[in-house]
Scaffold this motif. Structure first.
Motif, mmCIF file in Angstrom:
data_model
loop_
_atom_site.group_PDB
_atom_site.id
_atom_site.type_symbol
_atom_site.label_atom_id
_atom_site.label_comp_id
_atom_site.label_asym_id
_atom_site.label_seq_id
_atom_site.Cartn_x
_atom_site.Cartn_y
_atom_site.Cartn_z
ATOM 1 N N TYR A 122 18.206 -19.794 15.599
ATOM 2 C CA TYR A 122 19.386 -19.436 14.810
ATOM 3 C C TYR A 122 19.059 -18.528 13.628
ATOM 4 O O TYR A 122 19.980 -17.968 13.013
ATOM 5 N N ALA A 125 20.231 -19.225 7.701
ATOM 6 C CA ALA A 125 21.637 -19.268 7.326
ATOM 7 C C ALA A 125 21.731 -19.125 5.811
ATOM 8 O O ALA A 125 21.031 -19.839 5.082
ATOM 9 N N THR A 129 26.465 -23.797 5.740
ATOM 10 C CA THR A 129 27.318 -23.874 6.923
ATOM 11 C C THR A 129 26.576 -24.582 8.049
ATOM 12 O O THR A 129 25.459 -24.193 8.403
ATOM 13 N N LEU A 131 25.222 -25.540 11.607
ATOM 14 C CA LEU A 131 25.018 -24.823 12.863
ATOM 15 C C LEU A 131 24.950 -25.821 14.008
ATOM 16 O O LEU A 131 24.400 -26.921 13.872
ATOM 17 N N SER A 132 25.490 -25.426 15.155
ATOM 18 C CA SER A 132 25.458 -26.263 16.361
ATOM 19 C C SER A 132 24.898 -25.451 17.506
ATOM 20 O O SER A 132 24.548 -24.281 17.350
ATOM 21 N N GLU A 133 24.855 -26.079 18.668
ATOM 22 C CA GLU A 133 24.363 -25.383 19.857
ATOM 23 C C GLU A 133 25.230 -24.181 20.227
ATOM 24 O O GLU A 133 24.784 -23.299 20.975
ATOM 25 N N SER A 135 26.335 -22.042 17.993
ATOM 26 C CA SER A 135 26.104 -20.980 17.011
ATOM 27 C C SER A 135 25.277 -19.859 17.644
ATOM 28 O O SER A 135 24.422 -20.104 18.496
ATOM 29 N N PRO A 136 25.514 -18.612 17.239
ATOM 30 C CA PRO A 136 24.802 -17.484 17.854
ATOM 31 C C PRO A 136 23.349 -17.415 17.408
ATOM 32 O O PRO A 136 22.957 -17.991 16.388
ATOM 33 N N ASN A 227 20.019 -29.309 20.224
ATOM 34 C CA ASN A 227 19.275 -29.318 18.972
ATOM 35 C C ASN A 227 18.547 -30.642 18.807
ATOM 36 O O ASN A 227 19.179 -31.701 18.717
ATOM 37 N N VAL A 281 21.008 -27.426 10.637
ATOM 38 C CA VAL A 281 21.246 -27.509 12.081
ATOM 39 C C VAL A 281 21.563 -28.951 12.460
ATOM 40 O O VAL A 281 20.828 -29.876 12.098
#
Length: 306
Positions: A122, A125, A129, A131-133, A135-136, A227, A281
């Motif tokens: 990822y 960041a 914010t 982030l999850s699986e 997320s870009p 993750n 994450v």
């Protein structure tokens, strides 16, 4: 879904911190384990596990129930030069491609490949914010390395195999990995935040990581990237405060910008990407699947390990 058996298992990269713990747990669960390693003669393994070289991966893989791929040079072992970056990339992509070719040659393929990756996918960041699986991917060396690594593993899908990809966070363990290095300056009364301390630190206790990898091998619902992090990521400053509290040491009054400058000077890009940047994450897929974290909070993890 019916769980898949783990009676005979292959672990590539089974001599590192995570690999050793995984092999031990698999053997304790009754599995016969073959460890693929570049130095089979010097591998120290528990009874019930044996080492094999990489000359003919198909021989080890044929008839196995599952294969775990943790192979790769230590990302933080030394400063990143152009040559070192190439080594880090090839030490991950090369063995993964070799595994897939070995799987292609098998008459009886394993049902699943559980392949390591990292939350470096990822990138950094800029804020808290989550982030999850979904997320870009980020940009830069670590995200690009993770993307190439995952792409190599996902080619096993063309062989009819399930592929689960564990994006590992910072692994906390008693002996080895990041925690002893983080604890040492605090023990020496020299612990201080790095930069502003707001960068995310997404971590996981070694016990939970091993259990998660085994769950991903057994349960067909674990498919694609997930993750491998605890549900409570924290900022670097918060983690440091918890660490100092657990060790009963005050933090040194060193300005964060001075500590950050020292990191940049000593470690260059490695220090910037791994220590001065971060991300929050979350283990979205693991939580949806009901994974039972034994150490969900950093306080619980540090109390167990220190």
């Amino acid at each position: 879904m019916a769980e898949q058996p783990l009676q005979r298992v292959v672990v590539a990269g089974g001599t590192g911190l995570v690999g050793r713990a995984l092999v031990k747990a698999l053997v304790a669960a009754g599995a016969e384990v073959v460890v693929l390693t570049r130095r089979p003669g010097s591998a120290v393994l528990p009874p019930g596990a044996r080492a094999q070289g990489w000359e003919d991966p198909a021989e080890a893989l044929d008839g196995a129930d599952a294969v775990f791929n943790l192979a790769g040079e230590g990302i933080a072992d030394r400063r990143w030069t152009a040559k070192r970056k190439q080594v880090l990339l090839q030490s991950r992509v090369g063995p993964t491609e070799a595994l897939v070719e070995g799987l292609r040659a098998c008459a009886r393929r394993p049902a699943v490949l559980v392949n390591a990756s990292a939350i470096g996918y990822y990138g950094a960041a800029p804020d808290d914010t989550p982030l999850s699986e979904l997320s870009p991917a980020g940009t830069g060396f670590l995200p690009e390395t993770c993307q190439a690594w995952e792409a190599a593993a996902l080619t096993a899908r063309s062989l009819g195999m399930r592929v689960a990809i564990a994006r590992l966070g910072v692994v906390l363990a008693r002996n080895g990995g990041a925690l002893p290095k983080m604890a040492l300056p605090v023990r020496l009364w020299a612990g201080s935040r790095l930069g502003d301390g707001r960068q995310g630190l997404s971590w996981i206790h070694l016990h939970d990581l091993v259990a998660m990898l085994m769950a991903a091998a057994r349960n067909p619902a674990w498919e694609g990237p997930f993750n491998a992090t605890a549900p409570e990521p924290v900022s670097q400053a918060v983690f440091l405060r918890l660490l100092s509290k657990q060790l009963h040491r005050p933090l040194a009054p060193i300005p964060g910008f001075l500590a950050a400058a020292g990191v940049r000077l000593a470690l260059g890009e490695l220090g910037r990407d791994l220590l001065l940047q971060g991300a929050f994450v979350h283990p979205g897929k693991a939580e949806v699947l009901g994974f039972p974290f034994r150490f969900p909070s950093p306080e619980e993890a540090l109390q167990d390990l220190l």
